[in-house]
Motif scaffolding. Sequence first.
Motif, mmCIF file in Angstrom:
data_model
loop_
_atom_site.group_PDB
_atom_site.id
_atom_site.type_symbol
_atom_site.label_atom_id
_atom_site.label_comp_id
_atom_site.label_asym_id
_atom_site.label_seq_id
_atom_site.Cartn_x
_atom_site.Cartn_y
_atom_site.Cartn_z
ATOM 1 N N ILE A 74 0.843 -1.187 0.000
ATOM 2 C CA ILE A 74 0.000 0.000 0.000
ATOM 3 C C ILE A 74 0.885 1.247 0.000
ATOM 4 O O ILE A 74 0.781 2.088 -0.873
ATOM 5 C CB ILE A 74 -0.963 0.009 1.199
ATOM 6 N N ASP A 75 1.776 1.346 0.986
ATOM 7 C CA ASP A 75 2.678 2.495 1.053
ATOM 8 C C ASP A 75 4.096 2.111 1.474
ATOM 9 O O ASP A 75 4.972 2.962 1.541
ATOM 10 C CB ASP A 75 2.128 3.564 1.989
ATOM 11 N N THR A 76 4.335 0.830 1.739
ATOM 12 C CA THR A 76 5.628 0.380 2.242
ATOM 13 C C THR A 76 5.965 -0.995 1.684
ATOM 14 O O THR A 76 5.102 -1.869 1.609
ATOM 15 C CB THR A 76 5.588 0.291 3.783
ATOM 16 N N LEU A 77 7.223 -1.185 1.281
ATOM 17 C CA LEU A 77 7.724 -2.507 0.887
ATOM 18 C C LEU A 77 8.626 -3.024 2.000
ATOM 19 O O LEU A 77 9.429 -2.273 2.559
ATOM 20 C CB LEU A 77 8.541 -2.416 -0.406
ATOM 21 N N TYR A 78 8.482 -4.295 2.326
ATOM 22 C CA TYR A 78 9.294 -4.928 3.361
ATOM 23 C C TYR A 78 10.188 -5.971 2.710
ATOM 24 O O TYR A 78 9.696 -6.860 2.027
ATOM 25 C CB TYR A 78 8.396 -5.597 4.408
ATOM 26 N N LEU A 79 11.497 -5.843 2.925
ATOM 27 C CA LEU A 79 12.462 -6.775 2.340
ATOM 28 C C LEU A 79 13.314 -7.401 3.436
ATOM 29 O O LEU A 79 13.603 -6.766 4.447
ATOM 30 C CB LEU A 79 13.383 -6.057 1.363
#
Length: 84
Positions: A11-16
Amino acid sequence: MLARLKYPVFIDTLYLQLSSLPGNLFRGVLKDDRGQVCSTVEKDISNDQEEFTWTGLNDLPYGRYTLEITHGPEEFKVHVVKRV
């Protein structure tokens, strides 16, 4: 280096999750369907395994994107989707 997305939809954040030798530079480029760069990020990896949160993606329009991750000579691409 091994980089893995926690979720292919954002939605507003990518988690890697990053796995590499400490002291290496990670670079990410997020491109839209037309191939235009929408956001970039660079980070020095300080631990063998590290979680990275890429914020500030709220203003991007909804749709499909390509995430290009580069680490030295290694590069890979993964498709992600921004949704409501």
